[in-house]
Write an enzyme that holds these catalytic residues in place. Sequence first.
Site, PDB file in Angstrom:
ATOM      1  N   ASP A 134       0.846  -1.190   0.000  1.00 26.08           N
ATOM      2  CA  ASP A 134       0.000   0.000   0.000  1.00 26.08           C
ATOM      3  C   ASP A 134       0.886   1.246   0.000  1.00 26.08           C
ATOM      4  O   ASP A 134       0.490   2.298   0.486  1.00 26.08           O
ATOM      5  CB  ASP A 134      -0.898  -0.023   1.253  1.00 26.08           C
ATOM      6  CG  ASP A 134      -2.087   0.914   1.120  1.00 26.08           C
ATOM      7  OD1 ASP A 134      -2.407   1.282  -0.012  1.00 26.08           O
ATOM      8  OD2 ASP A 134      -2.665   1.275   2.152  1.00 26.08           O
ATOM      9  N   CYS A 192     -26.915 -10.459  -3.047  1.00 26.74           N
ATOM     10  CA  CYS A 192     -26.683  -9.914  -1.703  1.00 26.74           C
ATOM     11  C   CYS A 192     -26.420  -8.405  -1.781  1.00 26.74           C
ATOM     12  O   CYS A 192     -25.732  -7.922  -2.681  1.00 26.74           O
ATOM     13  CB  CYS A 192     -25.487 -10.621  -1.079  1.00 26.74           C
ATOM     14  SG  CYS A 192     -24.994  -9.944   0.524  1.00 26.74           S
ATOM     15  N   CYS A 195     -23.848  -5.294   2.555  1.00 30.30           N
ATOM     16  CA  CYS A 195     -22.893  -4.214   2.851  1.00 30.30           C
ATOM     17  C   CYS A 195     -23.483  -2.863   2.450  1.00 30.30           C
ATOM     18  O   CYS A 195     -23.327  -1.872   3.166  1.00 30.30           O
ATOM     19  CB  CYS A 195     -21.551  -4.472   2.160  1.00 30.30           C
ATOM     20  SG  CYS A 195     -21.677  -4.774   0.390  1.00 30.30           S
ATOM     21  N   CYS A 215     -17.199   7.629   3.286  1.00 35.24           N
ATOM     22  CA  CYS A 215     -16.727   6.412   3.963  1.00 35.24           C
ATOM     23  C   CYS A 215     -16.132   6.778   5.327  1.00 35.24           C
ATOM     24  O   CYS A 215     -15.301   7.693   5.430  1.00 35.24           O
ATOM     25  CB  CYS A 215     -15.686   5.726   3.081  1.00 35.24           C
ATOM     26  SG  CYS A 215     -14.951   4.291   3.860  1.00 35.24           S
ATOM     27  N   CYS A 242     -13.437   1.686   9.941  1.00 33.56           N
ATOM     28  CA  CYS A 242     -14.773   1.098  10.074  1.00 33.56           C
ATOM     29  C   CYS A 242     -14.732  -0.313   9.487  1.00 33.56           C
ATOM     30  O   CYS A 242     -14.089  -0.530   8.460  1.00 33.56           O
ATOM     31  CB  CYS A 242     -15.777   1.963   9.310  1.00 33.56           C
ATOM     32  SG  CYS A 242     -17.442   1.299   9.239  1.00 33.56           S
ATOM     33  N   CYS A 245     -18.874  -2.971   6.672  1.00 34.77           N
ATOM     34  CA  CYS A 245     -19.157  -3.674   5.408  1.00 34.77           C
ATOM     35  C   CYS A 245     -18.465  -5.033   5.363  1.00 34.77           C
ATOM     36  O   CYS A 245     -18.832  -5.890   4.559  1.00 34.77           O
ATOM     37  CB  CYS A 245     -18.802  -2.814   4.200  1.00 34.77           C
ATOM     38  SG  CYS A 245     -17.052  -2.459   4.024  1.00 34.77           S
ATOM     39  N   CYS A 249     -20.651  -9.055   5.873  1.00 35.61           N
ATOM     40  CA  CYS A 249     -20.462  -9.877   4.667  1.00 35.61           C
ATOM     41  C   CYS A 249     -20.508 -11.359   5.030  1.00 35.61           C
ATOM     42  O   CYS A 249     -19.724 -11.828   5.856  1.00 35.61           O
ATOM     43  CB  CYS A 249     -19.129  -9.536   3.998  1.00 35.61           C
ATOM     44  SG  CYS A 249     -18.841 -10.535   2.525  1.00 35.61           S
TER      45      CYS A 249
END
Length: 365
Positions: A134, A192, A195, A215, A242, A245, A249
Amino acid sequence: MHLEQALKEEAARQGFILAGITTPEAPTHMAAFERWLEAGLHGEMAYLSSERSRQRRADPRQLLPQCQSILVLGAPYFPSQQGKGEKSQGLEGRIAAYAWGADYHDVLPERMAKLVVFLEAQLGRPVLSRACTDSAPLLERDLAQRAGLGWIGKNTCLIHPRLGSYFFLAELLLGVALQPDPPFSTDHCGNCTRCIDACPTGCIRPDRTLDARGCIAYLTIELKGAIPEELRPRMGDRVFGCDICQQVCPWNRFAPAAGDPAFAPRPGIPAPDLLGELALTPEAFKCKFKGSPVQRAKRRGYLRNVAVALGNQGDPSAIPALRQALADPEPLVRQHAAWALARIESRRGENQVPQSTQSTRRKPG
Ligand code: SF4
């Protein structure tokens, strides 16, 4: 044993639960990424939209011109089991599971360097490489999908059908030709929408993109200034990142119960005591979060988030600490403490029924 298999087995010994190989060809999601940027959905993350960053994302060879293969890796962190979407206890906040332990930027590069040493020993020659955690412009979920590690879910996480999504992705660009794995070509989200339905700010869009400006991870980590007032009440008790989501799942029912020991929860991090956090001096903040991803928010951003969480909890016992924060050296903290005080006061006002109304109720007619 084939070189590729031997390398993956060494990756497993280094703690990577996922390892797949792909080529440095242009990522298939580049056009979608460009549209996302053009729509401004990246908010204030200007580093994503610079010309140089876009060019590099479009062509991983710009990060390592000799790159012939990319080894995509996954290292597990501990799944968030803190209440599964319920409220935390008392005046506690919540920190996203990926940030409970050591900073992955500090942990993973050393392990990837060991993989390069292993590869060089196998080949009997030096190998040009670049490790990315990252830390360089790459469309890493695109590469991971192409390396066969999973699909990109509607929540925009990479999901492995057996291991869920609680893992860090890392990429090792290599100047050696390896046999690529077949891409992961199926999608298991189906009908689905859990989320999308669960996101408190509604920032997950039906087209598998995310409006970063809403977000909670962006608001609590990446956003450096004031949090838009209309979004503050929706942040609940989340003070850094957070997990909602991911928590909702269904594919995370299969996530391993424990992550890599390096990312094990440190004392006082998953559910911090908000009153104590609001009193952190710059030195105490540095000491508490040394080597932790939470450092990224800096003290002023973190205390800003803590003030918002206290305002959302609405507990009057937080008033003295918030009043004290009105004298914090950081204007950002003072501003959000004032908002939190006003919110607590207004909720207290709503909950107090005037005496005249009470007596009217007792004596109807
Ligand atoms: Fe896909 Fe449902 Fe998971 Fe969202 S919650 S990523 S829609 S499976």
